[in-house]
Design an enzyme around this catalytic site. Structure first.
Site, PDB file in Angstrom:
ATOM      1  N   GLU A  18       7.238  -7.072  10.232  1.00 30.31           N
ATOM      2  CA  GLU A  18       6.250  -7.295  11.303  1.00 30.31           C
ATOM      3  C   GLU A  18       6.842  -7.845  12.589  1.00 30.31           C
ATOM      4  O   GLU A  18       6.611  -8.991  12.960  1.00 30.31           O
ATOM      5  CB  GLU A  18       5.124  -8.220  10.808  1.00 30.31           C
ATOM      6  CG  GLU A  18       4.342  -7.630   9.665  1.00 30.31           C
ATOM      7  CD  GLU A  18       3.070  -8.404   9.337  1.00 30.31           C
ATOM      8  OE1 GLU A  18       2.790  -9.432   9.965  1.00 30.31           O
ATOM      9  OE2 GLU A  18       2.341  -7.939   8.436  1.00 30.31           O
ATOM     10  N   GLU A  49       2.694  -4.300   2.376  1.00 28.82           N
ATOM     11  CA  GLU A  49       1.783  -5.437   2.140  1.00 28.82           C
ATOM     12  C   GLU A  49       0.349  -4.962   2.241  1.00 28.82           C
ATOM     13  O   GLU A  49       0.004  -4.174   3.116  1.00 28.82           O
ATOM     14  CB  GLU A  49       1.956  -6.555   3.196  1.00 28.82           C
ATOM     15  CG  GLU A  49       3.210  -7.367   3.062  1.00 28.82           C
ATOM     16  CD  GLU A  49       3.312  -8.484   4.102  1.00 28.82           C
ATOM     17  OE1 GLU A  49       2.272  -8.961   4.603  1.00 28.82           O
ATOM     18  OE2 GLU A  49       4.450  -8.873   4.418  1.00 28.82           O
TER      19      GLU A  49
END
Ligand code: GBH
Length: 454
Positions: free
Chosen positions: A172, A360
């Site tokens: 991220e 995720e």
């Protein structure tokens, strides 16, 4: 009358990889052990007022000492794979210089123990815990940090490559750039202006590209390299041709500074136009490095970004959720299962990506132990069931998602939210470190065993 449950036809391919994910600072603890140097998260979490209740990752899940027991839990669930991250400052305590062999030993042992349990390790090289020494020299604002990251990533992947066959450079980029360096709510807690932030962003994507090349130079043949990005999962408000087309356009623009530049080796015209005089400085050679081909793309998906067709220059408009939109225990975590269908589908269609993972997906819940010692997180089960149903929809239509990593195995240190927000399917009593499987663990175990969601 039949008591068989319906819907067992929603199956996944037989080689689908069921997993779960964690990150070093969120689970390991042992921050002063085995020669580890400090990271920006040690500094930030120990700065008064920065995290909920002043919580830090000093102990977290004590995974550094308990990983063997936790692997037995994974085995019991039937996990086929496990995603962990390496703490850079365990390997290079000051970010660069001589490596610390004890740090590497931990990840060697972890990977060995996973394989012994029949679980494939997936390794992320950067999940936000930059060595503090590098932050002291400007962090990601400093061009040299990109090179330091590549050196660390190449070294570490090379050493682990006997046992680890999938590496992700960064987790991220979007979050640590925006939340850490623009909003200041994550480490290092900076609030940079647009110009400085755009340049920092460029160093981050450059660091990713340099790392891809450095990793390829050191690992065994056959090792796969990718990343894990929290994309804006642009989702048509209604599944009609015009809104679907809008979602295609939005995918490129809404991810312009991260996945789009990594895939295309250029910033979109609209991105550069929007930045104007604040656009980053870069060379053609850097753009080639940033675009280094990947073997897979990992997508972290929590909530969708709804878009609709629009006659503006962009050709789409983002539709903000109404205030009544349902969310999980974290206010940002809107429930929108179609995001996990549209996100990977559009990444596949727009960039012809042939191998993807959901690196995720998961949810927070106001979990509590009953007097009998159970956790009935029916809301998390509802969330997972609906997202997995939409994932199965994509996979059955040929979207090449090869695996799914549930966030997270254990309740853990949820960054600025400290220990208040729980994302695990295993409940952790942080006072005693006792682990208790929640209802969602029972649910997930069943999904894995049947290779189907019902
Ligand atoms: C992931 O981020 C992270 O990779 C993982 O480490 C984390 O534990 C997990 O999600 C659960 O949060 O404070 O309201 O402004 C997901 C993307 C970006 C979502 C930052 C939360 C902050 C929201 N996250 N965002 S808020």
């Amino acid at each position: 009358p039949s008591t068989h449950s319906a819907g067992t036809t929603r199956t996944f391919p037989s080689d689908f990889l069921w997993g779960s994910a964690t990150a070093s600072y969120q689970v390991e603890g042992a921050v002063h052990e085995a020669g580890r140097g400090p990271s920006i998260w040690d500094t930030f979490s120990h700065t008064p007022g920065k995290t909920h209740n002043g919580d830090t990752g000093d102990v977290a899940d004590d995974f550094f000492h308990r990983y063997k027991e936790d692997i037995q839990i994974m085995k019991g669930l039937g996990l086929k794979t496990f995603r962990f991250s390496v703490s850079w400052s365990r390997i290079f305590p000051t970010g660069t210089g001589s490596p610390n062999p004890q740090g590497l030993d931990f990840y060697h042992h972890l990977a060995d123990a996973l394989l012994e349990a029949g679980i494939q390790p997936f390794c992320t090289l950067y999940h936000w815990d930059l060595p503090q020494t590098l932050q002291d020299k400007g962090g990601w604002e400093n061009h040299d940090t990109s090179k330091a990251f590549a050196d660390y990533a190449g070294y570490t992947a090379g050493k682990l490559s006997d046992n680890v066959h999938h590496f992700m450079t960064m987790n991220e980029m979007r979050t640590f750039v925006d939340v850490g360096n623009r909003e200041g709510r994550h480490a290092p807690g900076l609030k940079l202006d647009d110009k400085r932030l755009a340049q920092l962003n460029h160093h981050v994507v450059l660091g990713h590209g340099l790392a891809v090349r450095a990793i390829r130079a050191t690992v065994k043949p056959g090792t796969k390299v990718g990343l894990a990005e929290n994309i804006s999962a642009t989702t048509p408000v209604v599944e009609s041709p015009e809104h679907i087309e809008a979602a295609h356009k939005a995918l490129r623009e809404e991810n312009a500074s991260f996945l789009t530049v990594v895939q295309e080796g250029r910033y979109t015209d609209l991105y550069l136009k929007r930045l104007g005089g604040n656009a980053p400085k870069f060379t053609a050679e850097e753009m080639e490095i940033i675009r280094s081909p990947l073997d897979f793309v990992g997508i972290n998906i929590y909530q969708p970004m709804y878009v609709r067709a629009d006659s503006s220059e962009k050709g789409y408009a983002v539709v903000p959720p109404p205030s009544s939109y349902p969310h999980m225990f974290s206010p940002w975590l809107n429930v929108g299962p179609e995001g996990i269908y549209w996100g990977p589908k559009l990444v596949h269609e727009v960039w012809k990506v042939k191998e993807m993972y959901i690196t995720e997906n998961g949810a927070s819940s106001s979990d509590h132990l009953t007097p009998e010692g159970k956790v009935y997180d029916t809301d998390r089960v509802m969330f997972l069931r609906n997202y997995l149903t939409q994932l199965q929809r994509g996979v059955s239509e040929g979207v090449p998602v090869k695996g799914y990593f549930l966030w997270s195995l254990l309740d853990n240190y949820e960054w600025a939210d400290g220990y208040e927000k729980r994302f695990g399917i295993i409940y952790v009593d942080f006072a005693t470190q006792q682990r208790t499987p929640k209802l969602s663990a029972e649910f997930y175990k069943q999904v894995i065993a049947k290779n189907a969601v019902s």
